[in-house]
Design a protein around this motif. Structure first.
Motif, PDB file in Angstrom:
ATOM      1  N   GLY A 132       0.805  -1.208   0.000  1.00  0.00           N
ATOM      2  CA  GLY A 132       0.000   0.000   0.000  1.00  0.00           C
ATOM      3  C   GLY A 132       0.843   1.265   0.000  1.00  0.00           C
ATOM      4  O   GLY A 132       2.073   1.237  -0.119  1.00  0.00           O
ATOM      5  N   ALA A 133       0.161   2.403   0.183  1.00  0.00           N
ATOM      6  CA  ALA A 133       0.849   3.690   0.141  1.00  0.00           C
ATOM      7  C   ALA A 133       1.897   3.824   1.240  1.00  0.00           C
ATOM      8  O   ALA A 133       2.956   4.421   1.037  1.00  0.00           O
ATOM      9  N   ALA A 134       1.627   3.259   2.404  1.00  0.00           N
ATOM     10  CA  ALA A 134       2.573   3.376   3.518  1.00  0.00           C
ATOM     11  C   ALA A 134       3.916   2.749   3.185  1.00  0.00           C
ATOM     12  O   ALA A 134       4.963   3.179   3.692  1.00  0.00           O
ATOM     13  N   ALA A 135       3.917   1.752   2.308  1.00  0.00           N
ATOM     14  CA  ALA A 135       5.167   1.077   1.964  1.00  0.00           C
ATOM     15  C   ALA A 135       6.079   1.948   1.120  1.00  0.00           C
ATOM     16  O   ALA A 135       7.274   1.678   1.005  1.00  0.00           O
ATOM     17  N   LEU A 136       5.529   3.023   0.558  1.00  0.00           N
ATOM     18  CA  LEU A 136       6.329   3.877  -0.320  1.00  0.00           C
ATOM     19  C   LEU A 136       7.036   5.013   0.429  1.00  0.00           C
ATOM     20  O   LEU A 136       7.898   5.675  -0.141  1.00  0.00           O
ATOM     21  N   VAL A 137       6.651   5.223   1.680  1.00  0.00           N
ATOM     22  CA  VAL A 137       7.139   6.393   2.416  1.00  0.00           C
ATOM     23  C   VAL A 137       8.657   6.439   2.470  1.00  0.00           C
ATOM     24  O   VAL A 137       9.276   7.500   2.287  1.00  0.00           O
ATOM     25  N   HIS A 138       9.287   5.326   2.712  1.00  0.00           N
ATOM     26  CA  HIS A 138      10.741   5.314   2.879  1.00  0.00           C
ATOM     27  C   HIS A 138      11.474   4.798   1.635  1.00  0.00           C
ATOM     28  O   HIS A 138      12.677   4.507   1.698  1.00  0.00           O
ATOM     29  N   GLU A 139      10.752   4.698   0.537  1.00  0.00           N
ATOM     30  CA  GLU A 139      11.370   4.279  -0.724  1.00  0.00           C
ATOM     31  C   GLU A 139      11.997   5.492  -1.428  1.00  0.00           C
ATOM     32  O   GLU A 139      11.586   6.632  -1.214  1.00  0.00           O
ATOM     33  N   PRO A 140      13.017   5.263  -2.286  1.00  0.00           N
ATOM     34  CA  PRO A 140      13.556   6.368  -3.078  1.00  0.00           C
ATOM     35  C   PRO A 140      12.516   6.843  -4.091  1.00  0.00           C
ATOM     36  O   PRO A 140      12.008   6.039  -4.887  1.00  0.00           O
ATOM     37  N   LEU A 141      12.183   8.106  -4.006  1.00  0.00           N
ATOM     38  CA  LEU A 141      11.169   8.687  -4.879  1.00  0.00           C
ATOM     39  C   LEU A 141      11.844   9.566  -5.933  1.00  0.00           C
ATOM     40  O   LEU A 141      12.872  10.196  -5.682  1.00  0.00           O
ATOM     41  N   LEU A 142      11.216   9.642  -7.091  1.00  0.00           N
ATOM     42  CA  LEU A 142      11.724  10.442  -8.200  1.00  0.00           C
ATOM     43  C   LEU A 142      10.711  11.531  -8.536  1.00  0.00           C
ATOM     44  O   LEU A 142       9.510  11.291  -8.550  1.00  0.00           O
ATOM     45  N   GLY A 143      11.209  12.722  -8.821  1.00  0.00           N
ATOM     46  CA  GLY A 143      10.317  13.778  -9.284  1.00  0.00           C
ATOM     47  C   GLY A 143      10.108  14.892  -8.286  1.00  0.00           C
ATOM     48  O   GLY A 143      10.974  15.188  -7.460  1.00  0.00           O
ATOM     49  N   ASP A 144       8.934  15.508  -8.340  1.00  0.00           N
ATOM     50  CA  ASP A 144       8.616  16.721  -7.600  1.00  0.00           C
ATOM     51  C   ASP A 144       8.100  16.408  -6.196  1.00  0.00           C
ATOM     52  O   ASP A 144       7.138  15.651  -6.027  1.00  0.00           O
ATOM     53  N   ALA A 145       8.719  17.002  -5.176  1.00  0.00           N
ATOM     54  CA  ALA A 145       8.330  16.732  -3.789  1.00  0.00           C
ATOM     55  C   ALA A 145       6.901  17.168  -3.502  1.00  0.00           C
ATOM     56  O   ALA A 145       6.162  16.469  -2.783  1.00  0.00           O
ATOM     57  N   ASP A 146       6.483  18.311  -4.046  1.00  0.00           N
ATOM     58  CA  ASP A 146       5.128  18.796  -3.775  1.00  0.00           C
ATOM     59  C   ASP A 146       4.075  17.834  -4.320  1.00  0.00           C
ATOM     60  O   ASP A 146       3.042  17.612  -3.683  1.00  0.00           O
ATOM     61  N   LEU A 147       4.320  17.286  -5.498  1.00  0.00           N
ATOM     62  CA  LEU A 147       3.373  16.319  -6.055  1.00  0.00           C
ATOM     63  C   LEU A 147       3.309  15.059  -5.210  1.00  0.00           C
ATOM     64  O   LEU A 147       2.223  14.509  -4.965  1.00  0.00           O
ATOM     65  N   TRP A 148       4.454  14.609  -4.747  1.00  0.00           N
ATOM     66  CA  TRP A 148       4.466  13.417  -3.887  1.00  0.00           C
ATOM     67  C   TRP A 148       3.748  13.693  -2.566  1.00  0.00           C
ATOM     68  O   TRP A 148       2.977  12.853  -2.082  1.00  0.00           O
ATOM     69  N   ASP A 149       3.997  14.853  -1.966  1.00  0.00           N
ATOM     70  CA  ASP A 149       3.308  15.186  -0.716  1.00  0.00           C
ATOM     71  C   ASP A 149       1.792  15.175  -0.919  1.00  0.00           C
ATOM     72  O   ASP A 149       1.037  14.697  -0.063  1.00  0.00           O
ATOM     73  N   LEU A 150       1.347  15.716  -2.068  1.00  0.00           N
ATOM     74  CA  LEU A 150      -0.078  15.749  -2.356  1.00  0.00           C
ATOM     75  C   LEU A 150      -0.624  14.341  -2.578  1.00  0.00           C
ATOM     76  O   LEU A 150      -1.717  14.000  -2.105  1.00  0.00           O
ATOM     77  N   TRP A 151       0.138  13.508  -3.273  1.00  0.00           N
ATOM     78  CA  TRP A 151      -0.311  12.127  -3.511  1.00  0.00           C
ATOM     79  C   TRP A 151      -0.470  11.375  -2.177  1.00  0.00           C
ATOM     80  O   TRP A 151      -1.476  10.702  -1.953  1.00  0.00           O
ATOM     81  N   PHE A 152       0.524  11.499  -1.286  1.00  0.00           N
ATOM     82  CA  PHE A 152       0.429  10.835   0.019  1.00  0.00           C
ATOM     83  C   PHE A 152      -0.735  11.400   0.832  1.00  0.00           C
ATOM     84  O   PHE A 152      -1.433  10.663   1.540  1.00  0.00           O
ATOM     85  N   SER A 153      -0.959  12.712   0.733  1.00  0.00           N
ATOM     86  CA  SER A 153      -2.056  13.326   1.471  1.00  0.00           C
ATOM     87  C   SER A 153      -3.399  12.752   1.026  1.00  0.00           C
ATOM     88  O   SER A 153      -4.266  12.454   1.860  1.00  0.00           O
ATOM     89  N   GLU A 154      -3.569  12.579  -0.274  1.00  0.00           N
ATOM     90  CA  GLU A 154      -4.815  12.015  -0.779  1.00  0.00           C
ATOM     91  C   GLU A 154      -4.947  10.533  -0.428  1.00  0.00           C
ATOM     92  O   GLU A 154      -6.045   9.975  -0.450  1.00  0.00           O
ATOM     93  N   ALA A 155      -3.805   9.905  -0.100  1.00  0.00           N
ATOM     94  CA  ALA A 155      -3.833   8.512   0.356  1.00  0.00           C
ATOM     95  C   ALA A 155      -4.045   8.420   1.862  1.00  0.00           C
ATOM     96  O   ALA A 155      -4.047   7.319   2.431  1.00  0.00           O
ATOM     97  N   GLY A 156      -4.189   9.589   2.537  1.00  0.00           N
ATOM     98  CA  GLY A 156      -4.449   9.600   3.975  1.00  0.00           C
ATOM     99  C   GLY A 156      -3.203   9.645   4.829  1.00  0.00           C
ATOM    100  O   GLY A 156      -3.275   9.395   6.037  1.00  0.00           O
ATOM    101  N   LEU A 157      -2.040   9.991   4.236  1.00  0.00           N
ATOM    102  CA  LEU A 157      -0.782  10.038   4.974  1.00  0.00           C
ATOM    103  C   LEU A 157      -0.207  11.452   4.937  1.00  0.00           C
ATOM    104  O   LEU A 157      -0.186  12.090   3.876  1.00  0.00           O
TER     105      LEU A 157
END
Length: 320
Positions: A185-210
């Protein structure tokens, strides 16, 4: 009026159009490869022949008055029509294939257009596409392009645009990464290496409830490069759904979540853009029809895949 038109100095019109756009005689001279005095003289000749002024002088700037604005609309259309006529005449005289110059964003070219070029050539072997890749928004008339593929809201001044598609963002990763994270699930991605824009990722996690403040390991000025990095297992990416469709089909990427992030309004849609005067030009009509057919085929393929596999999951390796 007939006397004015018969004696209108046509050679001054390209200078007039450029001066209207740049609002500076010196800059116009540089772009037109003329001297400053030559530009000033040509505009003076045009105004003298017409019998009225076209510009207001404001310091170093020149700004079109109402008469100049009215003339500019006709001049731009007329010059574009002449360009079309020259193209058609050249093709007829030489017997060679017609050529359509298209400027397009590098990521769009790499991830979507190039994989479909063989079908274009099969359908229109007599129309050559000259492709120009750039992150910059090019001035079609100034830079000699017939059309552009652009991302944005639409409504570019002086141009016609046709919406091709909207595209939300989806989370994708390499098959190896997807197998490792399967079911997390989304929680498993929190500590993974992410690529791209931080603001978009923050928004994606927020919509996932994190509530997460992300720090991607790499950002890119080109989405195509980011997706290449994801394919090579360097991290997880948020990519446009249409740009990852081929990679998902070919097994190069796996979609990790059904959650989609609607893009912001400034970058939500992709358009074909062209001067209105070229609307009836046969090569452009061919391009318009082909692009819309390709988009429809992609959407139909995506809908069929969604029905077959409601939850996209990575394929498990068979036991040896």
């Amino acid at each position: 009026m007939l006397t004015i038109m018969s004696r209108l100095p046509l050679h001054t019109l390209p200078v007039f159009r450029t001066a209207a756009r740049l609002q500076n005689l010196r800059a116009t001279a540089v772009e037109m490869h003329l001297t400053h005095s030559a530009v000033s003289q040509q505009i003076g000749v045009l105004e003298q022949q017409l019998g009225f002024v076209l510009f207001e002088r404001r310091g170093r700037r020149i700004v079109l008055n109402e008469a100049g604005q009215a003339l500019l609309c006709s001049v731009e259309s007329a010059l574009a029509q002449l360009d079309v006529g020259v193209l058609a005449a050249a093709a007829t005289a030489t017997g060679v294939a017609q050529r359509l110059r298209l400027t397009v964003m590098p990521s769009f070219l790499q991830r979507w257009l190039l994989p479909r070029m063989q079908r274009w050539r099969q359908r229109h072997p007599d129309i050559a596409l000259e492709l120009h890749s750039s992150q910059q928004v090019m001035d079609l008339q100034r830079d000699g392009f017939h059309a552009a593929l652009r991302q944005g809201r639409g409504g570019w001044s002086g141009l016609s645009d046709e919406r091709l598609f909207d595209s939300p963002l989806v989370v994708v990763a390499s098959p190896a990464t997807a197998r490792r994270l399967q079911g997390g699930g989304a929680a498993a991605l929190v500590h993974e290496p992410l690529l791209g824009d931080a603001d978009l990722w923050d928004l994606w996690f927020s919509e996932a409830g994190l509530t997460v403040r992300t720090n991607p390991v790499a950002s890119f000025n080109d989405a195509g490069l980011m997706l290449q990095a994801a394919e090579q297992g360097l991290g997880i990416a948020l990519g446009r759904e249409f740009m990852v469709a081929d990679a998902l089909r070919d097994g190069l990427l796996v979609q990790l979540s059904e959650q989609r992030l609607a893009p912001d309004a400034d970058y939500s849609s992709y358009f074909l853009v062209y001067p209105p005067s070229l609307c009836d030009w046969a090569p452009l009509q061919a391009l318009r029809s082909w692009l819309h057919d390709e988009v429809c085929a992609l959407q139909a393929s995506a809908a069929a895949a969604a029905e077959e596999t409601p939850a996209r999951k990575p394929r498990r390796k068979k036991a040896p």
